[in-house]
Design a protein around this motif. Sequence first.
Motif, PDB file in Angstrom:
ATOM      1  N   UNK A   1      42.133  23.777  86.917  1.00 11.51           N
ATOM      2  CA  UNK A   1      40.785  23.577  86.363  1.00 11.51           C
ATOM      3  C   UNK A   1      40.847  23.392  84.857  1.00 11.51           C
ATOM      4  N   UNK A   2      41.705  24.202  84.214  1.00 14.05           N
ATOM      5  CA  UNK A   2      41.818  24.099  82.757  1.00 14.05           C
ATOM      6  C   UNK A   2      42.356  22.720  82.379  1.00 14.05           C
ATOM      7  N   UNK A   3      43.367  22.265  83.116  1.00 18.11           N
ATOM      8  CA  UNK A   3      43.944  20.950  82.821  1.00 18.11           C
ATOM      9  C   UNK A   3      42.896  19.855  83.033  1.00 18.11           C
ATOM     10  N   UNK A   4      42.088  19.992  84.086  1.00 11.76           N
ATOM     11  CA  UNK A   4      41.045  18.985  84.339  1.00 11.76           C
ATOM     12  C   UNK A   4      40.024  18.981  83.200  1.00 11.76           C
ATOM     13  N   UNK A   5      39.662  20.177  82.711  1.00 15.13           N
ATOM     14  CA  UNK A   5      38.751  20.256  81.567  1.00 15.13           C
ATOM     15  C   UNK A   5      39.381  19.634  80.334  1.00 15.13           C
ATOM     16  N   UNK A   6      40.677  19.907  80.181  1.00 16.19           N
ATOM     17  CA  UNK A   6      41.405  19.344  79.042  1.00 16.19           C
ATOM     18  C   UNK A   6      41.450  17.828  79.105  1.00 16.19           C
ATOM     19  N   UNK A   7      41.595  17.300  80.314  1.00 17.63           N
ATOM     20  CA  UNK A   7      41.623  15.847  80.491  1.00 17.63           C
ATOM     21  C   UNK A   7      40.280  15.250  80.056  1.00 17.63           C
ATOM     22  N   UNK A   8      39.197  15.937  80.414  1.00 12.22           N
ATOM     23  CA  UNK A   8      37.868  15.460  80.015  1.00 12.22           C
ATOM     24  C   UNK A   8      37.720  15.481  78.484  1.00 12.22           C
ATOM     25  N   UNK A   9      38.200  16.578  77.865  1.00 14.46           N
ATOM     26  CA  UNK A   9      38.129  16.657  76.395  1.00 14.46           C
ATOM     27  C   UNK A   9      38.959  15.549  75.746  1.00 14.46           C
ATOM     28  N   UNK A  10      40.080  15.235  76.365  1.00 20.73           N
ATOM     29  CA  UNK A  10      40.945  14.156  75.875  1.00 20.73           C
ATOM     30  C   UNK A  10      40.153  12.835  75.890  1.00 20.73           C
ATOM     31  N   UNK A  11      39.358  12.619  76.933  1.00 19.05           N
ATOM     32  CA  UNK A  11      38.509  11.418  76.990  1.00 19.05           C
ATOM     33  C   UNK A  11      37.452  11.458  75.894  1.00 19.05           C
ATOM     34  N   UNK A  12      36.819  12.631  75.730  1.00 17.72           N
ATOM     35  CA  UNK A  12      35.823  12.763  74.659  1.00 17.72           C
ATOM     36  C   UNK A  12      36.454  12.488  73.302  1.00 17.72           C
ATOM     37  N   UNK A  13      37.732  12.791  73.182  1.00 17.76           N
ATOM     38  CA  UNK A  13      38.443  12.558  71.920  1.00 17.76           C
ATOM     39  C   UNK A  13      38.964  11.120  71.845  1.00 17.76           C
ATOM     40  N   UNK A  14      38.375  10.236  72.623  1.00 14.04           N
ATOM     41  CA  UNK A  14      38.773   8.824  72.554  1.00 14.04           C
ATOM     42  C   UNK A  14      40.195   8.600  73.031  1.00 14.04           C
ATOM     43  N   UNK A  15      40.679   9.483  73.913  1.00 12.89           N
ATOM     44  CA  UNK A  15      42.043   9.343  74.417  1.00 12.89           C
ATOM     45  C   UNK A  15      43.091   9.532  73.326  1.00 12.89           C
ATOM     46  N   UNK A  16      42.685  10.228  72.246  1.00 10.43           N
ATOM     47  CA  UNK A  16      43.617  10.432  71.118  1.00 10.43           C
ATOM     48  C   UNK A  16      44.357   9.124  70.824  1.00 10.43           C
ATOM     49  N   UNK A  17      43.556   8.028  70.727  1.00 15.82           N
ATOM     50  CA  UNK A  17      44.096   6.670  70.769  1.00 15.82           C
ATOM     51  C   UNK A  17      45.029   6.313  69.618  1.00 15.82           C
TER      52      UNK A  17
ATOM     53  N   UNK B   1      53.903  30.097  96.009  1.00 17.35           N
ATOM     54  CA  UNK B   1      54.862  29.268  95.284  1.00 17.35           C
ATOM     55  C   UNK B   1      54.178  27.986  94.834  1.00 17.35           C
ATOM     56  N   UNK B   2      54.035  27.791  93.526  1.00 18.90           N
ATOM     57  CA  UNK B   2      53.416  26.545  93.084  1.00 18.90           C
ATOM     58  C   UNK B   2      54.365  25.376  93.354  1.00 18.90           C
ATOM     59  N   UNK B   3      53.816  24.248  93.761  1.00 18.45           N
ATOM     60  CA  UNK B   3      54.649  23.061  93.898  1.00 18.45           C
ATOM     61  C   UNK B   3      55.220  22.793  92.519  1.00 18.45           C
ATOM     62  N   UNK B   4      56.515  22.439  92.443  1.00 15.03           N
ATOM     63  CA  UNK B   4      57.196  22.340  91.154  1.00 15.03           C
ATOM     64  C   UNK B   4      56.416  21.464  90.172  1.00 15.03           C
ATOM     65  N   UNK B   5      56.131  22.025  88.996  1.00 11.55           N
ATOM     66  CA  UNK B   5      55.518  21.243  87.923  1.00 11.55           C
ATOM     67  C   UNK B   5      54.036  20.968  88.087  1.00 11.55           C
ATOM     68  N   UNK B   6      53.471  21.256  89.242  1.00 10.42           N
ATOM     69  CA  UNK B   6      52.048  20.972  89.452  1.00 10.42           C
ATOM     70  C   UNK B   6      51.214  22.201  89.109  1.00 10.42           C
ATOM     71  N   UNK B   7      50.275  22.075  88.160  1.00 11.21           N
ATOM     72  CA  UNK B   7      49.426  23.225  87.886  1.00 11.21           C
ATOM     73  C   UNK B   7      48.579  23.568  89.105  1.00 11.21           C
ATOM     74  N   UNK B   8      48.370  24.876  89.325  1.00 11.06           N
ATOM     75  CA  UNK B   8      47.632  25.329  90.507  1.00 11.06           C
ATOM     76  C   UNK B   8      46.363  26.062  90.096  1.00 11.06           C
ATOM     77  N   UNK B   9      45.391  26.097  90.996  1.00 11.18           N
ATOM     78  CA  UNK B   9      44.211  26.942  90.867  1.00 11.18           C
ATOM     79  C   UNK B   9      43.541  26.867  89.522  1.00 11.18           C
ATOM     80  N   UNK B  10      43.402  28.062  88.885  1.00 14.80           N
ATOM     81  CA  UNK B  10      42.691  28.164  87.613  1.00 14.80           C
ATOM     82  C   UNK B  10      43.319  27.242  86.571  1.00 14.80           C
ATOM     83  N   UNK B  11      44.653  27.190  86.572  1.00 12.55           N
ATOM     84  CA  UNK B  11      45.358  26.357  85.599  1.00 12.55           C
ATOM     85  C   UNK B  11      44.972  24.883  85.795  1.00 12.55           C
TER      86      UNK B  11
END
Length: 297
Positions: free
Chosen positions: A35-51, A23-33
């Motif tokens: 990792x994807x969100x963490x990668x996405x967060x890094x890309x968001x930084x590379x994109x200048x925080x979509x400022x 059971x995933x904790x409500x709203x919290x991405x788990x496991x592989x998901x």
Amino acid sequence: MRRAFVKRFSPFLVFPLLLGFLTPAAGQPQGAEKDIVARGHYLFSLAGGCACHTAPKGPPNLGGREIPIPLAKVYSTNLTADRETGLGGWSEQQIHNAMVKGVRPNGEKILPVMPYEAYSGMAEEDLRALIAYVRTLKPVRKEIPALKTWVPFYRPLGTFVWSNLFSRFFNPPRQAPQSGVERGRYLVEHVSLCGDCHTPRSFMGVPDRSFYLAGAKKGPLGEEIPNIAPDKETGIGEWSRNDIAELLLTGVKPDLDNVQGLMEEVVQAGYKNMKREDALAIADYLKSLPPVKNKIK
Ligand code: HEC
């Protein structure tokens, strides 16, 4: 064998344990998901925080920032998951279409001030991760003003003319280059979008590729934008690759001055969190370009 297992691991013990796992904790991405969100967060930084989606000094990602474009003023979208005023009601595919095709869920065209053409060259894996991250932004309600212009049919006409005369979409690579000058080119062109500010535009907003990254007397907000092509007199030809990386990671120039304005915003909202190797890849790519003479100051 089987019986022994059942005996030793009473279902009363195993079931609650299994449930806890599944059971995933409500709203919290788990496991592989996660990792994807963490990668996405890094890309968001590379994109200048979509400022562009943050008002100067305002709370992040709520949009509503006024951006002057030819004959109009447009307001950036609320990126948070608010259902009414943000992206909360959009599916992953709908955000994808907005980001690389410039089309909203209702079919309306997005003005090319949103760099969907440049993002169309982002590797699918990166794009999916970035979108997965954006979809985790906590919902905050904020109404965004409508486009302001006196020109009738500005949006449909403008996007029609643009897409027939000027648009320039890309074929994304199967995978994002991971190192070297190719990595730098990929980041500059399709993720960090240095050219969005540093390449001059015509009065219609069309980038002038013959002055690629060579600065502008009037940038997106009417301010001077320095030439970052490697010309020794008018650009940053004298900067070392470390100088360039340092500026992206700290906002400090070789003369120890701090960058200001939009550059400070993209550094603070994102670039400062990029890995040094990515900052150096960007520097190496900039240094590989032809020096373009263009005196700004
Ligand atoms: C949102 C607009 C914007 C984006 C995107 C942007 N810049 Fe800038 N950049 C500026 C502005 C404005 C300045 C001038 C800042 C100042 O005057 O202090 C600047 C200054 C610089 C300088 C200092 C040049 C000098 O001679 O002082 C460098 C180097 C630079 N940017 C590199 C980059 C790189 C590399 C990227 C992409 C990874 C990038 N910029 C993306 C707006 C932008």
